[in-house]
Design a protein around this motif. Structure first.
Motif, PDB file in Angstrom:
ATOM      1  N   ALA A 138     -11.068  -1.116   3.847  1.00 38.99           N
ATOM      2  CA  ALA A 138     -11.264  -1.815   2.585  1.00 38.99           C
ATOM      3  C   ALA A 138     -12.572  -2.595   2.661  1.00 38.99           C
TER       4      ALA A 138
ATOM      5  N   VAL B 258     -13.851   1.631   1.181  1.00 37.01           N
ATOM      6  CA  VAL B 258     -13.268   1.729  -0.158  1.00 37.01           C
ATOM      7  C   VAL B 258     -13.543   0.426  -0.897  1.00 37.01           C
TER       8      VAL B 258
ATOM      9  N   ILE C  97     -10.824   4.419   7.814  1.00 35.59           N
ATOM     10  CA  ILE C  97     -11.154   4.016   6.452  1.00 35.59           C
ATOM     11  C   ILE C  97     -10.939   2.513   6.362  1.00 35.59           C
TER      12      ILE C  97
ATOM     13  N   LEU D   7       0.830  -1.200   0.000  1.00 36.37           N
ATOM     14  CA  LEU D   7       0.000   0.000   0.000  1.00 36.37           C
ATOM     15  C   LEU D   7       0.868   1.255   0.000  1.00 36.37           C
TER      16      LEU D   7
ATOM     17  N   LEU E 219      -7.190  -2.522   6.716  1.00 38.18           N
ATOM     18  CA  LEU E 219      -6.804  -2.970   5.383  1.00 38.18           C
ATOM     19  C   LEU E 219      -7.256  -4.392   5.075  1.00 38.18           C
TER      20      LEU E 219
ATOM     21  N   GLU F 171     -13.637  -2.847  -3.380  1.00 34.26           N
ATOM     22  CA  GLU F 171     -12.699  -3.752  -4.024  1.00 34.26           C
ATOM     23  C   GLU F 171     -13.425  -4.370  -5.222  1.00 34.26           C
TER      24      GLU F 171
ATOM     25  N   CYS G  76      -5.037   0.093  -4.417  1.00 33.81           N
ATOM     26  CA  CYS G  76      -4.183   0.944  -3.588  1.00 33.81           C
ATOM     27  C   CYS G  76      -4.341   2.416  -3.962  1.00 33.81           C
TER      28      CYS G  76
ATOM     29  N   VAL H 153      -6.447   2.863   9.014  1.00 34.27           N
ATOM     30  CA  VAL H 153      -6.851   2.160   7.802  1.00 34.27           C
ATOM     31  C   VAL H 153      -7.007   0.688   8.155  1.00 34.27           C
TER      32      VAL H 153
ATOM     33  N   ARG I 292      -7.109   3.863  -5.149  1.00 32.95           N
ATOM     34  CA  ARG I 292      -8.380   4.338  -4.573  1.00 32.95           C
ATOM     35  C   ARG I 292      -8.234   4.571  -3.072  1.00 32.95           C
ATOM     36  N   LEU I 293      -7.586   3.622  -2.408  1.00 35.87           N
ATOM     37  CA  LEU I 293      -7.418   3.757  -0.964  1.00 35.87           C
ATOM     38  C   LEU I 293      -6.525   4.949  -0.648  1.00 35.87           C
TER      39      LEU I 293
END
Length: 512
Positions: free
Chosen positions: A413, A461, A411, A279, A393, A463, A475, A391, A477-478
């Motif tokens: 995923a 975010v 945030i 990332l 992830l 996927e 990555c 994050v 977008r994140l």
């Protein structure tokens, strides 16, 4: 480099490796006339003749990649780099000058410690140096130390290890008690690996072990990040915006449905799913990884970075796979707290990345106080005055994940999840076997969109279909989401942001 009696590079040679051509200008004035006894005075004369220096330290201004940096470099060939009163005065003046001129400061100690010939007077000078270093740090200026072989005694226990970044030479002996003194006091030899730079890095006491030939580039990139910090906005110039709550899946008719939780768990365990390091490599404009030697397979990632145009400190968990088990240890948690404190000292936002199958479960972990370290991480992050962005992830299992989640904003995923235990462990508790893992994953509300409903996650975010299938696009977008969130946090007044953080954590767990 081994753990021999001294470093292979002189002070002049190391400075030559680090600074731009013709980029060093000395600050040193001749020391006051010696008032030592004849034997000590003769030792000083021999040291001056042998090294060409008048004391055990050089100070001055150097350019590293065109950036001015104050330098303090010890010379081991001068009485073992030991610190006497004159040495301490030279170091203190250099630190004070760096503070007055608002320069970043780089210390390159190599020393056996206090100069025994000068006794308590020299020993007390460690307080003089430390007070000057503290004033430099309090002024919000970077202080970096590079510990060379050996760095011992009072130097190691004071200004040598007070760097906001503490780097070390490979194989360097670093410690408080010299091996000969230990053997004399205890009657046995000190185990050789106890005081090695690599051992201390593994314990989270050293940020990175760096060969001298690689130090210049690391410093150049690190100073680029540290110098990029913008001034904090005043309420007049940057009023805090009224926060707009993220729509929940129920209130947003265009939001996708909840992914199947067990499917998400399995997706986050894919070996090819991007982790914290991937990332960072895909999203940062500048990156300085602070890894321990051999730590590129370790459970923790620490970095200075520029992300979305903003300098940040990052601390994250590198994902685990069945092929590469990476238990998250008490030492890792201590390094998380060190990074958080560093972010506050430097006035930088802290970004945490959560992706762990859980903290280490062992007798050693219990004795090392892993539960206590989790608790201290929670309180440290909750009290941090600098912005904190988390994050989520991938995997978020247990206290090891929770320790990095106190934040102003989270945030996630789309397939990330958070649970008290891996679903198999929860199944073992509830059903006395692991065969109900999928059922429990679906019933516990562990998915990212469920976590948004209970107030933890602010933005999910997507996927498409999962991060492993489109790692660079995911990555990107994140990274965009992280950059936007950092911008919003930077625009908020500190008092408003801290009040919002307190209110946020008071409501956690309540359905929106």
């Amino acid at each position: 480099m081994g753990t021999g009696s001294g470093t292979a590079l002189t002070a002049h040679q190391l400075i030559g490796l680090l600074v731009d051509p013709d980029g060093f200008r000395g600050w040193d004035e001749p020391p006051a006339p010696d008032r030592a006894d004849p034997g000590y005075r003769a030792s000083l004369d021999r040291a001056r003749e042998r090294t060409g220096l008048d004391e055990a330290v050089l100070t001055g201004l150097g350019l590293i990649g065109g950036r001015p940096v104050a330098l303090i470099a010890s010379e081991f060939g001068f009485l073992g780099g030991s610190i006497g009163v004159a040495t301490a005065e030279r170091i203190t003046r250099a630190v004070e000058r760096a503070t007055d001129e608002r320069l970043p400061l780089l210390a390159l100690p190599v020393s056996g410690g206090t100069r025994m010939q000068e006794g308590s007077a020299a020993f007390l000078c460690m307080l003089r140096i430390t007070a000057a270093v503290q004033a430099h740090r309090a002024a919000g200026l970077p202080y970096v130390t590079y510990l060379r072989n050996p760095t011992m005694g009072g130097v190691f226990a004071s200004w040598g290890t007070l760097g906001q970044l503490v780097l070390a030479e490979p194989g360097a002996r670093l410690g408080f008690l010299g091996p000969r003194v230990y053997e004399e006091l205890r009657g046995v030899e000190l185990p050789p690996d106890v005081q090695r730079a690599e051992t201390l890095a593994g314990q989270g006491l050293v940020d990175a072990v760096v060969p001298p030939q690689e130090l210049r580039e690391l410093l150049r990139r690190a100073l680029t990040v540290l110098a990029a910090a913008p001034p904090a906005p005043s309420p007049e110039s940057a009023p805090a915006p009224t926060p707009t709550p993220e729509p929940t899946p129920e209130s947003d008719p265009d939001a996708p449905g909840h992914p199947d939780a067990w499917d998400s768990v399995r997706r986050t365990r894919r070996p090819d799913r991007p982790g914290a390091r991937e990332l960072l490599r895909h999203t940062t404009e500048e990156l300085v990884l602070l890894d321990a030697p051999g730590g590129r397979g370790g459970a923790l990632v620490r970095a200075l970075a520029v992300l979305g145009g903003r300098p940040v400190l990052v601390v994250g968990q590198q994902r685990q796979t069945p092929e590469h088990e990476r238990p998250f240890t008490a030492a890792d948690l201590r390094a998380v707290r060190r990074t958080a404190r560093l972010a506050e000292q430097l006035g930088l936002p802290l970004v945490t990345v959560v992706d762990t199958a859980g903290a280490e479960l062992s007798a050693r972990a219990e004795l090392d106080g892993i539960a206590v370290e989790i608790a201290h991480c929670l309180t440290t992050l909750l009290a941090l005055r600098t912005p904190v962005l988390a994050v989520l992830l991938g995997q978020g299992s247990g206290g090891g994940a929770l320790a990095l989640l106190p934040a102003d904003r989270v945030i996630a995923a789309e397939h990330a999840w958070l649970a008290p235990l891996p679903p198999e462990g929860a199944s073992a508790i509830v059903h006395r076997d692991g065969s109900h893992a999928a059922e429990l994953a679906r019933s516990q509300g562990i998915g990212a969109r469920h976590l948004a409903e209970v107030g933890l996650v602010d933005e999910v975010v997507p996927e498409l279909p999962d991060a492993a299938e489109e790692p660079e696009a995911f990555c990107a977008r994140l990274g965009q989401a992280v950059g936007a969130a950092l911008g919003a946090l930077a625009a908020a007044a500190e008092t408003d942001r801290l009040a919002a953080r307190a209110a946020r954590h008071r409501r956690l767990g309540d359905l929106r």
